[in-house]
Design a protein around this motif. Structure first.
Motif, PDB file in Angstrom:
ATOM      1  N   TYR A 198       0.802  -1.219   0.000  1.00 50.45           N
ATOM      2  CA  TYR A 198       0.000   0.000   0.000  1.00 50.45           C
ATOM      3  C   TYR A 198       0.838   1.274   0.000  1.00 50.45           C
ATOM      4  CZ  TYR A 198       0.633   0.460   5.066  1.00 50.45           C
ATOM      5  OH  TYR A 198       1.152   0.611   6.319  1.00 50.45           O
ATOM      6  N   ARG A 240       0.719   9.774   0.120  1.00 46.45           N
ATOM      7  CA  ARG A 240       0.253  10.054   1.474  1.00 46.45           C
ATOM      8  C   ARG A 240       0.892  11.343   1.949  1.00 46.45           C
ATOM      9  NH1 ARG A 240       0.822   4.556   4.731  1.00 46.45           N
ATOM     10  NH2 ARG A 240      -0.494   5.668   6.166  1.00 46.45           N
ATOM     11  N   GLU A 250       4.497  -1.817   8.656  1.00 46.78           N
ATOM     12  CA  GLU A 250       4.015  -2.799   7.684  1.00 46.78           C
ATOM     13  C   GLU A 250       4.556  -4.191   8.009  1.00 46.78           C
ATOM     14  OE1 GLU A 250       2.236  -4.439   4.195  1.00 46.78           O
ATOM     15  OE2 GLU A 250       1.850  -2.591   5.287  1.00 46.78           O
ATOM     16  N   CYS A 288       2.887  -5.666  11.287  1.00 49.33           N
ATOM     17  CA  CYS A 288       1.427  -5.816  11.340  1.00 49.33           C
ATOM     18  C   CYS A 288       0.958  -6.710  10.189  1.00 49.33           C
ATOM     19  CB  CYS A 288       0.759  -4.445  11.243  1.00 49.33           C
ATOM     20  SG  CYS A 288      -1.031  -4.516  11.400  1.00 49.33           S
ATOM     21  N   LYS A 293      -5.133  -5.638   9.957  1.00 51.69           N
ATOM     22  CA  LYS A 293      -5.253  -4.243   9.553  1.00 51.69           C
ATOM     23  C   LYS A 293      -6.707  -3.860   9.330  1.00 51.69           C
ATOM     24  CE  LYS A 293      -0.877  -4.269   7.186  1.00 51.69           C
ATOM     25  NZ  LYS A 293      -0.232  -4.249   5.886  1.00 51.69           N
ATOM     26  N   ILE A 294      -7.030  -2.673   9.776  1.00 55.07           N
ATOM     27  CA  ILE A 294      -8.347  -2.085   9.523  1.00 55.07           C
ATOM     28  C   ILE A 294      -8.097  -0.692   8.971  1.00 55.07           C
ATOM     29  CG2 ILE A 294     -10.500  -1.270  10.539  1.00 55.07           C
ATOM     30  CD1 ILE A 294     -10.071  -3.333  12.781  1.00 55.07           C
ATOM     31  N   VAL A 295      -8.708  -0.356   7.855  1.00 56.40           N
ATOM     32  CA  VAL A 295      -8.566   0.966   7.267  1.00 56.40           C
ATOM     33  C   VAL A 295      -9.766   1.808   7.682  1.00 56.40           C
ATOM     34  CG1 VAL A 295      -8.402   2.291   5.127  1.00 56.40           C
ATOM     35  CG2 VAL A 295      -7.251   0.072   5.322  1.00 56.40           C
ATOM     36  N   VAL A 296      -9.494   2.965   8.241  1.00 55.12           N
ATOM     37  CA  VAL A 296     -10.542   3.888   8.693  1.00 55.12           C
ATOM     38  C   VAL A 296     -10.442   5.149   7.866  1.00 55.12           C
ATOM     39  CG1 VAL A 296     -11.407   5.222  10.637  1.00 55.12           C
ATOM     40  CG2 VAL A 296     -10.418   2.966  11.036  1.00 55.12           C
ATOM     41  N   THR A 297     -11.551   5.572   7.273  1.00 47.55           N
ATOM     42  CA  THR A 297     -11.596   6.802   6.491  1.00 47.55           C
ATOM     43  C   THR A 297     -12.402   7.834   7.271  1.00 47.55           C
ATOM     44  OG1 THR A 297     -11.504   5.528   4.460  1.00 47.55           O
ATOM     45  CG2 THR A 297     -12.240   7.811   4.277  1.00 47.55           C
TER      46      THR A 297
END
Length: 75
Positions: free
Chosen positions: A4, A10, A60, A63, A68-72
């Protein structure tokens, strides 16, 4: 597995401080472990980019993908 780090650009916020004895120090507000310094602002910027990348690579590696959890969050 998708790396990613290469998927999107980023942005990170660096708090830069001028040292009274010369040079600059910086700390990434989003990644508190990313701290560096430089004799000039340009050197600090280059050093901060490098240390941020190193911290991201460490995260990275430490983990596994299934944790992993992606939060927007809307801006």
């Amino acid at each position: 597995m998708i790396n990613y780090f290469m998927v999107e650009e980023r942005k990170f916020t660096v708090r830069a401080t001028k040292d009274p004895t010369g040079g600059y120090s910086g700390r990434c507000l989003e990644l508190p472990a990313a701290i560096s310094e430089g004799e000039t602002m340009e050197e600090l910027l280059a050093n901060m980019k490098e240390v941020i990348q190193l911290v991201l690579e460490s995260i990275e590696k430490d983990c596994p993908p299934d944790e992993k959890i992606v939060v927007t969050i809307p801006t």
